[in-house]
Design an enzyme around this catalytic site. Sequence first.
Site, PDB file in Angstrom:
ATOM      1  N   PHE A  38     -14.598   2.480   2.883  1.00 11.93           N
ATOM      2  CA  PHE A  38     -13.520   1.683   2.286  1.00 11.93           C
ATOM      3  C   PHE A  38     -13.017   2.404   1.043  1.00 11.93           C
ATOM      4  CE2 PHE A  38     -11.190  -1.663   0.233  1.00 11.93           C
ATOM      5  CZ  PHE A  38     -10.571  -2.263   1.315  1.00 11.93           C
ATOM      6  N   VAL A  39     -11.747   2.805   1.074  1.00  8.42           N
ATOM      7  CA  VAL A  39     -11.198   3.619  -0.012  1.00  8.42           C
ATOM      8  C   VAL A  39     -10.137   2.851  -0.793  1.00  8.42           C
ATOM      9  CG1 VAL A  39     -11.703   5.872   1.003  1.00  8.42           C
ATOM     10  CG2 VAL A  39      -9.585   4.692   1.626  1.00  8.42           C
ATOM     11  N   ASP A  74      -5.748  -0.791  -2.119  1.00  5.83           N
ATOM     12  CA  ASP A  74      -6.380  -1.775  -2.990  1.00  5.83           C
ATOM     13  C   ASP A  74      -7.660  -2.345  -2.403  1.00  5.83           C
ATOM     14  OD1 ASP A  74      -5.040  -3.346  -0.895  1.00  5.83           O
ATOM     15  OD2 ASP A  74      -5.659  -5.070  -2.102  1.00  5.83           O
ATOM     16  N   ARG A 106      -4.921  -0.063  -7.177  1.00  3.85           N
ATOM     17  CA  ARG A 106      -3.787   0.645  -6.562  1.00  3.85           C
ATOM     18  C   ARG A 106      -3.241   1.749  -7.462  1.00  3.85           C
ATOM     19  NH1 ARG A 106      -2.121  -2.341  -2.032  1.00  3.85           N
ATOM     20  NH2 ARG A 106      -2.194  -4.608  -2.244  1.00  3.85           N
ATOM     21  N   ASP A 143      -0.049   3.337   4.042  1.00  2.88           N
ATOM     22  CA  ASP A 143      -1.078   4.051   3.298  1.00  2.88           C
ATOM     23  C   ASP A 143      -2.169   4.605   4.213  1.00  2.88           C
ATOM     24  OD1 ASP A 143      -1.998   1.490   3.911  1.00  2.88           O
ATOM     25  OD2 ASP A 143      -2.482   0.933   1.850  1.00  2.88           O
ATOM     26  N   ASP A 174      -6.004   2.427  10.185  1.00  2.00           N
ATOM     27  CA  ASP A 174      -7.389   1.985  10.360  1.00  2.00           C
ATOM     28  C   ASP A 174      -7.568   1.594  11.831  1.00  2.00           C
ATOM     29  OD1 ASP A 174      -9.967   1.185   9.635  1.00  2.00           O
ATOM     30  OD2 ASP A 174      -9.339  -0.780   8.953  1.00  2.00           O
ATOM     31  N   GLY A 192       0.790  -1.237   0.000  1.00  2.00           N
ATOM     32  CA  GLY A 192       0.000   0.000   0.000  1.00  2.00           C
ATOM     33  C   GLY A 192       0.814   1.274   0.000  1.00  2.00           C
ATOM     34  N   LYS A 234      -8.404   6.956   9.202  1.00  3.11           N
ATOM     35  CA  LYS A 234      -9.867   6.832   9.254  1.00  3.11           C
ATOM     36  C   LYS A 234     -10.364   7.192  10.640  1.00  3.11           C
ATOM     37  CE  LYS A 234     -10.890   3.108   6.145  1.00  3.11           C
ATOM     38  NZ  LYS A 234     -11.505   1.782   5.959  1.00  3.11           N
TER      39      LYS A 234
HETATM   40  P1  IMP Z   1      -4.885  -1.477  10.571  1.00  3.94           P
HETATM   41  O1  IMP Z   1      -3.896  -2.470  11.086  1.00  3.94           O
HETATM   42  O2  IMP Z   1      -6.286  -1.870  10.892  1.00  3.94           O
HETATM   43  O3  IMP Z   1      -4.580  -0.050  10.950  1.00  3.94           O
HETATM   44  O4  IMP Z   1      -4.871  -1.633   9.006  1.00  3.94           O
HETATM   45  C1  IMP Z   1      -4.064  -0.955   8.178  1.00  3.94           C
HETATM   46  C2  IMP Z   1      -4.076  -1.671   6.847  1.00  3.94           C
HETATM   47  O5  IMP Z   1      -5.402  -2.082   6.462  1.00  3.94           O
HETATM   48  C3  IMP Z   1      -3.614  -0.742   5.768  1.00  3.94           C
HETATM   49  O6  IMP Z   1      -2.229  -0.877   5.560  1.00  3.94           O
HETATM   50  C4  IMP Z   1      -4.409  -1.200   4.555  1.00  3.94           C
HETATM   51  O7  IMP Z   1      -3.687  -2.189   3.869  1.00  3.94           O
HETATM   52  C5  IMP Z   1      -5.650  -1.823   5.095  1.00  3.94           C
HETATM   53  N1  IMP Z   1      -6.840  -0.952   4.981  1.00  3.94           N
HETATM   54  C6  IMP Z   1      -7.530  -0.396   5.981  1.00  3.94           C
HETATM   55  N2  IMP Z   1      -8.544   0.353   5.524  1.00  3.94           N
HETATM   56  C7  IMP Z   1      -8.492   0.268   4.179  1.00  3.94           C
HETATM   57  C8  IMP Z   1      -9.301   0.849   3.104  1.00  3.94           C
HETATM   58  O8  IMP Z   1     -10.252   1.615   3.317  1.00  3.94           O
HETATM   59  N3  IMP Z   1      -8.917   0.529   1.851  1.00  3.94           N
HETATM   60  C9  IMP Z   1      -7.869  -0.295   1.561  1.00  3.94           C
HETATM   61  N4  IMP Z   1      -7.099  -0.849   2.524  1.00  3.94           N
HETATM   62  C10 IMP Z   1      -7.409  -0.571   3.832  1.00  3.94           C
HETATM   63 MG    MG Z   2      -1.588  -2.222   3.538  1.00  6.97          MG
END
Ligand code: IMP
Ligand code: MG
Length: 173
Positions: free
Chosen positions: A147-148, A154, A160, A95, A98, A39, A126
């Site tokens: 979801f973006v 991706d 991407r 990227d 979340d 990402g 987010k």
């Molecule tokens: P976290 O561990 O939940 O913070 O997730 C981070 C990872 O989830 C990012 O590196 C993305 O690969 C993926 N991710 C989270 N939200 C999105 C989204 O809206 N679109 C695409 N990938 C996402």
């Molecule tokens: Mg990622």
Amino acid sequence: MDVLITADAICDRIDRMAGEIGAAYHDGRPLTVVGILTGCLVFMADLIRRIDLPVRVAFITASSYRGEATSPGKLLIRDELLPDIRGRHVLLLDDILDTGKTLTRVVAHLLDRGAETVKAGVLLRKVGRQEVPFEPDFVGFTIPDRFVVGYGLDFNDEYRHLPYIGVLDGPPA
Ligand code: IMP
Ligand code: MG
């Protein structure tokens, strides 16, 4: 697809982020920028070209999204592409922030590998999704809980390459 952030807006913000990053490191030592694959790809490529510091580039793999699933699974960290970072300043790039689990785990991993300092930069954050407390040092944009895709992000390894951030219709948020 609805465009959430245009290519021009991303470009302007990344210019300013590069300035913020330059201002945060003063000791003249090289910065190791570590991108979380895949990402980070587009964000990292654009950002490193604007950072006015001696920069080394490296990658780490952390994947929590599997195939067509939009909810996170088990996090896998792989660091075969990571050089020796002992005693180095590391700027970790992802990227999107979340739940915060990925960045929390990868920062711990980099410190474990001997990094002297680790700061984190994300293109997107987010709102209302964080499950673990994590404060990135540099944030491009704060976005709603949608979801973006695009600009590196991706869905099932597609989209991407889009030069903007779009909201995908269809999959559950
Ligand atoms: P976290 O561990 O939940 O913070 O997730 C981070 C990872 O989830 C990012 O590196 C993305 O690969 C993926 N991710 C989270 N939200 C999105 C989204 O809206 N679109 C695409 N990938 C996402
Ligand atoms: Mg990622």
